[in-house]
Design an enzyme around this catalytic site. Structure first.
Site, PDB file in Angstrom:
ATOM      1  N   GLY A  51       0.848  -1.369  -0.077  1.00  0.00           N
ATOM      2  CA  GLY A  51       0.135   0.053  -0.078  1.00  0.00           C
ATOM      3  C   GLY A  51       0.902   1.292   0.057  1.00  0.00           C
ATOM      4  N   GLN A  89      -1.889 -11.137   0.983  1.00  0.00           N
ATOM      5  CA  GLN A  89      -0.822 -11.568   0.181  1.00  0.00           C
ATOM      6  C   GLN A  89      -1.328 -12.005  -1.329  1.00  0.00           C
ATOM      7  OE1 GLN A  89       1.688 -12.587  -2.403  1.00  0.00           O
ATOM      8  NE2 GLN A  89       0.682 -14.558  -1.953  1.00  0.00           N
ATOM      9  N   TYR A 120      -2.398 -19.362  -3.029  1.00  0.00           N
ATOM     10  CA  TYR A 120      -3.298 -18.265  -2.750  1.00  0.00           C
ATOM     11  C   TYR A 120      -4.897 -18.351  -2.866  1.00  0.00           C
ATOM     12  CZ  TYR A 120      -5.692 -13.744  -4.284  1.00  0.00           C
ATOM     13  OH  TYR A 120      -6.799 -12.804  -4.468  1.00  0.00           O
ATOM     14  N   VAL A 138      -1.652  -7.294 -15.303  1.00  0.00           N
ATOM     15  CA  VAL A 138      -1.350  -7.047 -16.743  1.00  0.00           C
ATOM     16  C   VAL A 138      -1.648  -5.819 -17.227  1.00  0.00           C
ATOM     17  CG1 VAL A 138      -3.301  -8.115 -17.704  1.00  0.00           C
ATOM     18  CG2 VAL A 138      -1.189  -8.198 -18.958  1.00  0.00           C
TER      19      VAL A 138
END
Length: 330
Positions: free
Chosen positions: A37, A76, A143, A186
């Protein structure tokens, strides 16, 4: 005024969610450890707490504030890092979430917890698209496993401890302030390359699809999930909502739309496909439309134009296209 605590509040999505709550005249507190952040993202009208969600100090803040809503966005967020270091991923995404849920259970049980899950990685590769909330979950990365684990914990806390929980399964979120992390990163990467006059690199043949959703639409969905009356959160999926567009966009099309927004003739280069990458992923959003009265309103063309204009302005470049219009997504 009601109070919201937003973890990850100095991040890309968190700062937009903070602005949405401020516009609704809420008292906004932001928690962030500033690893990814940025202070520059923090709205001036919000109160900032530099803390990590895994700490006792973060739990104490929940107890002190006793907010009406806790929006848990801190994470994460890099799938590739989760593969390289699954222990760190679990410590942040699972243990950090449990730290907050325990704080709510013991000290602020009336708080509604809105958790940012994933609609891109949760369902795996073996489904009939678009993915619906009730599909069998078969995540293929640490994840996504961590995100599903937190959703299972929230269902447990809802049943056993009567906590008020909601899970939002985001598609690939993009927009102003985005960092080049995760699959939606992306867009930020391509914007940077276009501004630098470099070619765009596509891994594989570019036919792989994702559900790209504009960050302003995501902030609106989060606001609605935080404030609407909803059925009791008794089971996994009962209060889970896919938040996307319902449309799969290929990487080749993404590159073409961005080049048009930038009025650029930058070359497109192809590199070998990355191992383990999903081929296609997009989500059904009918449940969010029905129960949250939410649908995305920013088209891919408009969202990418806004995003490129923001990156251009940050780089000190004049926008190359007129201000885009705001219209419903087809």
């Amino acid at each position: 005024m009601p109070t919201v605590l937003i973890t990850g509040g100095a991040g890309f999505i968190g700062s937009h969610v903070a602005e949405r709550f401020l516009a609704e005249r809420w008292t906004v507190h932001l928690l962030d450890n500033l690893v990814t952040g940025k202070r520059a993202n923090l709205p001036a009208a919000a109160t900032f707490h530099e803390l990590d969600v895994r700490t006792a100090e973060a739990a104490a803040l929940v107890a002190t504030l006793q907010p009406e809503v806790l929006v848990h966005l801190a994470a994460q967020m890099d799938v590739r890092r989760s593969v390289e270091d699954p222990v760190f991923d679990a410590q942040t995404n699972v243990v950090g979430s449990l730290n907050l849920l325990e704080a709510v259970r013991h000290r602020s049980p009336a708080t509604r917890v809105v958790f940012s899950s994933t609609g891109g990685a949760l369902y795996g590769d073996h489904t009939v698209l678009p993915n619906v909330e009730t599909y069998v979950k078969d995540p293929e990365s640490p994840y996504a496993i961590a995100k599903l684990s937190v959703e299972l914990y929230m269902a447990y806390y809802a049943r056993v401890h009567r906590l008020d929980t909601v899970a939002l399964r985001f598609g690939n979120v993009y927009g102003p302030r985005q960092d080049p992390h995760g699959e939606a990163g992306v867009v930020a990467i391509f914007c940077g390359r276009l501004l630098d006059g470099r070619p765009l690199t596509i891994f594989g043949d570019g036919s792989q699809t994702r559900d790209y959703v504009y960050v302003g639409d995501v902030a609106d969905a989060t606001w609605r999930a935080a404030t609407r009356s909803l059925p009791a959160p008794a089971l996994l999926d009962a209060r889970a909502f896919n938040i996307g567009t319902g449309v799969g966009t290929s990487v080749v099309r993404l590159a073409d739309v961005l080049r048009a927004a930038a009025a650029s003739e930058a070359a497109v280069e192809f590199a070998p496909k990355r191992p383990g990458e999903q081929q296609d992923s997009y989500i059904n959003i009918d449940k969010a439309a029905r129960e949250l009265d939410w649908r995305p309103t920013v088209s891919l063309e408009d969202g990418l134009a806004r995003t490129h204009a923001w990156f251009a302005a940050r780089a000190g470049r004049a926008p190359t296209t007129p201000s885009p219009t705001h219209r419903p997504v087809a």
